[in-house]
Design a protein around this motif. Structure first.
Motif, mmCIF file in Angstrom:
data_model
loop_
_atom_site.group_PDB
_atom_site.id
_atom_site.type_symbol
_atom_site.label_atom_id
_atom_site.label_comp_id
_atom_site.label_asym_id
_atom_site.label_seq_id
_atom_site.Cartn_x
_atom_site.Cartn_y
_atom_site.Cartn_z
ATOM 1 N N ASP A 103 25.709 126.631 185.986
ATOM 2 C CA ASP A 103 25.478 126.221 184.598
ATOM 3 C C ASP A 103 26.653 125.402 184.101
ATOM 4 O O ASP A 103 27.771 125.542 184.595
ATOM 5 C CB ASP A 103 25.331 127.450 183.691
ATOM 6 N N ASP A 105 28.001 125.526 181.103
ATOM 7 C CA ASP A 105 28.679 126.035 179.921
ATOM 8 C C ASP A 105 29.951 126.814 180.226
ATOM 9 O O ASP A 105 30.548 127.418 179.337
ATOM 10 C CB ASP A 105 27.723 126.897 179.096
ATOM 11 N N GLN A 107 30.306 129.520 181.912
ATOM 12 C CA GLN A 107 30.167 130.982 182.010
ATOM 13 C C GLN A 107 30.401 131.470 183.434
ATOM 14 O O GLN A 107 30.935 132.546 183.639
ATOM 15 C CB GLN A 107 28.769 131.401 181.553
ATOM 16 N N ARG A 205 31.537 136.830 184.944
ATOM 17 C CA ARG A 205 30.888 135.871 184.071
ATOM 18 C C ARG A 205 31.540 135.951 182.694
ATOM 19 O O ARG A 205 31.728 137.025 182.147
ATOM 20 C CB ARG A 205 29.407 136.181 183.970
ATOM 21 N N ARG A 208 30.287 131.848 176.875
ATOM 22 C CA ARG A 208 30.021 130.424 176.804
ATOM 23 C C ARG A 208 31.222 129.720 176.150
ATOM 24 O O ARG A 208 31.759 130.214 175.160
ATOM 25 C CB ARG A 208 28.774 130.248 175.935
HETATM 26 MG MG MG Z 1 24.968 130.055 179.572
#
Ligand code: MG
Ligand code: UDP
Length: 321
Positions: A103, A105, A107, A205, A208
């Motif tokens: 992803d 973002d 994360q 993780r 964001r």
């Molecule tokens: Mg995300």
């Protein structure tokens, strides 16, 4: 080893706030892996703009102009995260040896890529990024996510626990994956069907970096529902079993109403009406299940998934296929 070309595939939808923050992180990781000789200098960071309505595509274009390691493709309209990842993977499959989808973002921790690439050099064709913990999630998200994985397992789908779409796939695995022609995508459930040697790498993780999640509850529920219905025909099987149970209960009901009538404990007309209701209800439930079984078969056929995938041969064969 040095010749391994890596493509990092990054779906982006309305991410103008996040891209300027995270793109240097991806490039830094790529450079580090190149410097360490783990991947070739021809490796790329590929952004897939999923029909964004903000300045995301302009940012991707300017990144690509700044550094040759950045490239981008744009989807003609918003198709959703899963389709964006697929578009990127299919665009990359003939240009590289290995892909990592992640992803945009921030994360997912890019540092897990080192271990992923090592696992690839050890012969793994697929490496799943698995979240070490869900501490950064709200209780609600953690609870729903974990129950969902359990439900999927129960439905007979072979999903990797706490793995989203951060994963390494070799171009070889991708070529086989391309034979899965279905339109409803649930990548994390489909990829394990490809098989080959695989392993997991765990990572933390984070939150964001900026912007907002594009997975509100509604989209999450849709993905969850797609996951179950595209991986399993067990819900149909449940209808069949329920139908059978109702049918047998209705037989008992018929016997019971006849006995009650014979013993003279029922008003006239009750037994015959009750028998018809039981019989019709039971038969309908049973027939629905039978029809459902055929629909389930048609569904599986319609997806046209490959019936076998060969991973190795003792004799050499020309790779024309
Ligand atoms: Mg995300
Ligand atoms: N994304 C996308 N198309 C969409 C929705 C999301 O390409 O229609 C991308 C998004 O840009 C991000 C990734 O999919 O890179 C994951 O989305 P998000 O971070 O919003 O989901 P969450 O992490 O909250 O589940």
């Amino acid at each position: 080893m040095e010749r391994t070309v890596l493509y990092i595939i990054i779906p982006c939808y309305n991410e103008e706030e996040v891209l300027p923050l995270t793109s240097p992180i991806f490039l830094g990781k790529l450079r580090q892996l190149i410097d360490e000789g783990k991947i070739s200098g021809d490796s790329r960071v590929m952004f897939v703009d999923d029909g964004s309505r903000d300045g995301t595509w302009q940012i991707i274009r300017s990144l690509a102009a700044q550094d040759e390691h950045f490239i981008g493709i744009q989807q003609s309209r918003n198709r959703g995260h899963q389709n964006a990842v697929l578009a990127g993977l299919m665009e990359a499959v003939d240009r590289c040896d290995v892909t990592i989808s992640i992803d945009c973002d921030g994360q997912d921790d890019v540092n897990a890529m080192d271990a992923m690439i090592d696992a690839y050099h050890d012969g793994c064709e697929i490496v799943y990024g698995v979240r070490a913990s869900r501490e950064t999630d709200t209780f609600f998200k953690r609870f729903t996510a974990e129950s969902y994985y359990r439900l999927l397992r129960f439905m007979g789908a072979d999903v990797v626990f706490n793995h989203a779409d951060y994963r390494l796939m070799s171009s070889r695995a991708l070529r086989e994956f391309a034979k899965f022609k279905e339109v409803n995508l649930f990548l994390r459930g489909m990829v394990p069907l490809v098989g080959f040697k695989s392993t997991c790498v765990s990572y933390d993780r984070r939150e964001r970096q900026a912007g907002q999640s594009h997975y509100p509850l509604k989209k999450m529920l849709k993905l969850a529902f797609d996951g179950i219905t595209s991986l399993s025909v067990k819900p149909i099987r449940m209808i069949t079993v329920t139908g059978l149970i109702i049918f047998f209960l209705s037989l008992i009901g018929i016997v019971w109403s006849v006995i009650t009538a014979l013993c003279g404990r029922a008003v006239p007309g009750w037994a015959s009406t009750a028998c018809i209701v039981f019989l019709m209800g039971g038969l309908q439930a049973l027939f629905m299940g039978v029809i459902g079984e055929y629909i389930g078969k048609i569904y599986l056929e319609a997806k046209g998934r490959p019936r076998y995938i060969i991973s190795d041969r003792t004799e050499d064969r020309p790779p024309e296929e």
